[in-house]
Design a protein around this motif. Structure first.
Motif, PDB file in Angstrom:
ATOM      1  N   GLN A   1       0.861  -1.197   0.000  1.00 22.91           N
ATOM      2  CA  GLN A   1       0.000   0.000   0.000  1.00 22.91           C
ATOM      3  C   GLN A   1       0.891   1.238   0.000  1.00 22.91           C
ATOM      4  O   GLN A   1       1.678   1.429   0.937  1.00 22.91           O
ATOM      5  CB  GLN A   1      -0.929   0.004   1.218  1.00 22.91           C
TER       6      GLN A   1
ATOM      7  N   CYS B   1      -0.249   7.098  -4.020  1.00 24.37           N
ATOM      8  CA  CYS B   1      -0.328   7.055  -5.488  1.00 24.37           C
ATOM      9  C   CYS B   1      -1.429   7.982  -5.989  1.00 24.37           C
ATOM     10  O   CYS B   1      -2.584   7.855  -5.596  1.00 24.37           O
ATOM     11  CB  CYS B   1      -0.586   5.611  -5.930  1.00 24.37           C
TER      12      CYS B   1
ATOM     13  N   ARG C   1       4.917  -0.062  -9.549  1.00 21.84           N
ATOM     14  CA  ARG C   1       3.802  -0.949  -9.939  1.00 21.84           C
ATOM     15  C   ARG C   1       4.317  -2.107 -10.798  1.00 21.84           C
ATOM     16  O   ARG C   1       3.950  -3.252 -10.603  1.00 21.84           O
ATOM     17  CB  ARG C   1       2.749  -0.145 -10.709  1.00 21.84           C
TER      18      ARG C   1
ATOM     19  N   ASP D   1      -4.678  -0.515  -9.926  1.00 22.59           N
ATOM     20  CA  ASP D   1      -4.516  -0.644  -8.470  1.00 22.59           C
ATOM     21  C   ASP D   1      -5.878  -0.725  -7.788  1.00 22.59           C
ATOM     22  O   ASP D   1      -6.902  -0.347  -8.346  1.00 22.59           O
ATOM     23  CB  ASP D   1      -3.818   0.588  -7.879  1.00 22.59           C
ATOM     24  N   SER D   2      -5.818  -1.151  -6.542  1.00 24.04           N
ATOM     25  CA  SER D   2      -6.957  -1.006  -5.653  1.00 24.04           C
ATOM     26  C   SER D   2      -6.822   0.405  -5.054  1.00 24.04           C
ATOM     27  O   SER D   2      -5.718   0.840  -4.735  1.00 24.04           O
ATOM     28  CB  SER D   2      -6.807  -2.089  -4.586  1.00 24.04           C
TER      29      SER D   2
ATOM     30  N   ILE E   1       0.225  -6.636  -5.703  1.00 25.54           N
ATOM     31  CA  ILE E   1      -0.673  -5.586  -6.210  1.00 25.54           C
ATOM     32  C   ILE E   1      -0.442  -4.314  -5.384  1.00 25.54           C
ATOM     33  O   ILE E   1      -0.164  -4.389  -4.188  1.00 25.54           O
ATOM     34  CB  ILE E   1      -2.154  -6.054  -6.027  1.00 25.54           C
ATOM     35  N   LEU E   2      -0.608  -3.148  -6.013  1.00 23.38           N
ATOM     36  CA  LEU E   2      -0.546  -1.892  -5.252  1.00 23.38           C
ATOM     37  C   LEU E   2      -1.943  -1.491  -4.778  1.00 23.38           C
ATOM     38  O   LEU E   2      -2.913  -1.618  -5.516  1.00 23.38           O
ATOM     39  CB  LEU E   2      -0.005  -0.740  -6.102  1.00 23.38           C
ATOM     40  N   THR E   3      -2.024  -1.028  -3.545  1.00 25.31           N
ATOM     41  CA  THR E   3      -3.193  -0.255  -3.117  1.00 25.31           C
ATOM     42  C   THR E   3      -2.741   1.194  -3.062  1.00 25.31           C
ATOM     43  O   THR E   3      -1.700   1.513  -2.472  1.00 25.31           O
ATOM     44  CB  THR E   3      -3.710  -0.710  -1.736  1.00 25.31           C
ATOM     45  N   ALA E   4      -3.532   2.069  -3.704  1.00 27.55           N
ATOM     46  CA  ALA E   4      -3.163   3.485  -3.836  1.00 27.55           C
ATOM     47  C   ALA E   4      -3.766   4.284  -2.691  1.00 27.55           C
ATOM     48  O   ALA E   4      -4.988   4.412  -2.603  1.00 27.55           O
ATOM     49  CB  ALA E   4      -3.667   4.024  -5.163  1.00 27.55           C
TER      50      ALA E   4
END
Ligand SMILES: NC(=O)C1=CN([C@@H]2O[C@H](COP(=O)(O)OP(=O)(O)OC[C@H]3O[C@@H](n4cnc5c(N)ncnc54)[C@H](OP(=O)(O)O)[C@@H]3O)[C@@H](O)[C@H]2O)C=CC1
Ligand SMILES: O=C1CO[C@H](CO)[C@@H](O)[C@@H]1O
Length: 322
Positions: free
Chosen positions: A188, A191, A201, A262-263, A210-213
């Motif tokens: 996380q 972003c 990313r 991203d999430s 996975i990225l959480t923004a």
């Protein structure tokens, strides 16, 4: 009911691509979050981003309990994240910290538990230990590799379905992966269009992360904001794109992150804005507008935790590219 797509994680579980941030910036506004969580559940939010340091897990727990009792949602419909604050990074403190979070949230398990930052401060119950108001923070040398081993243990015990990291740079991730048995599902990180995290990313994606923004709107109410600071939220070029689509700047900023894959977890305590924000799945930005938004990147980091800049595990040193 709004339909939010899920993103597949490296352990075959999923995370909703859109969630609610619950950090309440200004002090004294902690209670607003309970109402926001209840409104959000009614609107269709199922993913909630919490943290011990936000000081409101108990209020969020009550709100969730109420909505489950009303029959609006079941626990298994929700995706609840929380984060281990830096005073609990010492391995023997991880499980008690998670158990305390679960107690405040009135839950049996989390969906995701994150190491909030790779550096640690003095162990104990003081979230921001320092000797006096003018003294700097008292740091500790706990290694995040040791913290991670304890995170793996709490996942094995079923206290959380998945584990991940927050604010880790590429070098720290590579080092972590050399020692990890469980690969983090999420990193996380901040972003938005001024810090689009293209390199991080790609790097994380190649490693199944996975990225959480976070702060996707540029955190316009952050407490440390100074007059004249650049504001992605008030950028005229984003306003122009917003006019072209008949949307608000917030919708453009959020849709940008969604299309990057991203999430995303914007915070709002306002019912109309909660509704507006989650409706970013009903329009698409054209490739040329995505490309234009990419050009706004200016390494415009706003959540830099400068106090920790001399710590060996500080993530944003100039010698680390991303
Ligand atoms: N892992 C980490 O280290 C960090 C994680 N986070 C997480 O990310 C979440 C989101 O980031 P955050 O820093 O809160 O900032 P955001 O970028 O989400 O911005 C939130 C601010 O934008 C306003 N806002 C929201 N929607 C709209 C809209 N449609 N139009 C106009 N204004 C809007 C909100 O006001 P209002 O409520 O009045 O709508 C609030 O002041 C946090 O709440 C937290 O959960 C954040 C920082 C660090
Ligand atoms: O999530 C966050 C928001 O608030 C914290 C401070 O109070 C930040 O350090 C943190 O990363």
């Amino acid at each position: 009911m709004v339909h939010v797509p899920n993103i597949k994680l490296n352990n075959n579980l999923t995370i909703p691509a859109f969630g609610l941030g619950t950090w309440q910036g200004p002090p004294g506004k902690e209670a607003e979050v309970g109402l926001a969580v209840k409104d959000a559940i009614d609107i269709g939010y199922r993913h909630f981003d919490c943290a011990h340091v936000y000081g409101n897990e108990d209020i969020i727990g009550e709100a969730i309990k109420e909505k489950i009792k009303e029959g609006v949602v079941k626990r298994e419909d929700l995706f609840i994240t929380s984060k281990l604050w830096v005073n609990y990074n010492r391995p023997d403190l991880v499980e008690p910290a998670l158990r305390a979070t679960l107690k405040r949230l009135q839950l049996d398990y989390l969906d995701l538990y994150l190491i909030h930052w790779p550096f640690a401060v003095k162990a104990g119950d003081n979230l921001f230990p320092s000797n006096s108001k003018t003294d700097p923070t008292i740091f500790s040398n706990v290694d995040y590799i040791d913290t991670w081993k304890a995170m793996e243990d709490v996942q094995r015990k079923g206290l959380t379905k998945s584990i991940g990291i927050s604010n880790f740079n590429s070098k720290q991730i590579d080092r972590l992966l050399k020692h990890a048995t469980i690969v983090p599902v999420i990193n996380q990180v901040e972003c938005h269009a001024y810090l689009n995290q293209k390199k991080l990313r790609k790097f994380c994606g190649e490693r199944g992360i996975i990225l959480t923004a976070y702060s996707p709107l540029g955190s316009p109410a952050r407490p440390w904001q100074k007059p004249g600071d650049p504001s992605v939220f008030n950028d005229d070029k984003i306003r122009e794109i917003a006019q072209k689509y008949g949307k608000t700047s917030a919708e453009i900023l959020l849709r940008y992150i969604v299309q990057l894959g991203d999430s995303v977890i914007p915070k709002s305590s306002n019912k109309e804005r909660l509704k507006q924000n989650i409706e970013v799945f009903n329009f698409e930005l054209l490739p040329e507008d995505m490309e234009f938004l990419d050009t706004l990147d200016c390494n415009g980091r706003i959540c830099s935790f400068d106090n920790a800049k001399d710590h060996p595990h500080y993530p944003f040193s100039p010698d680390v590219e991303f």
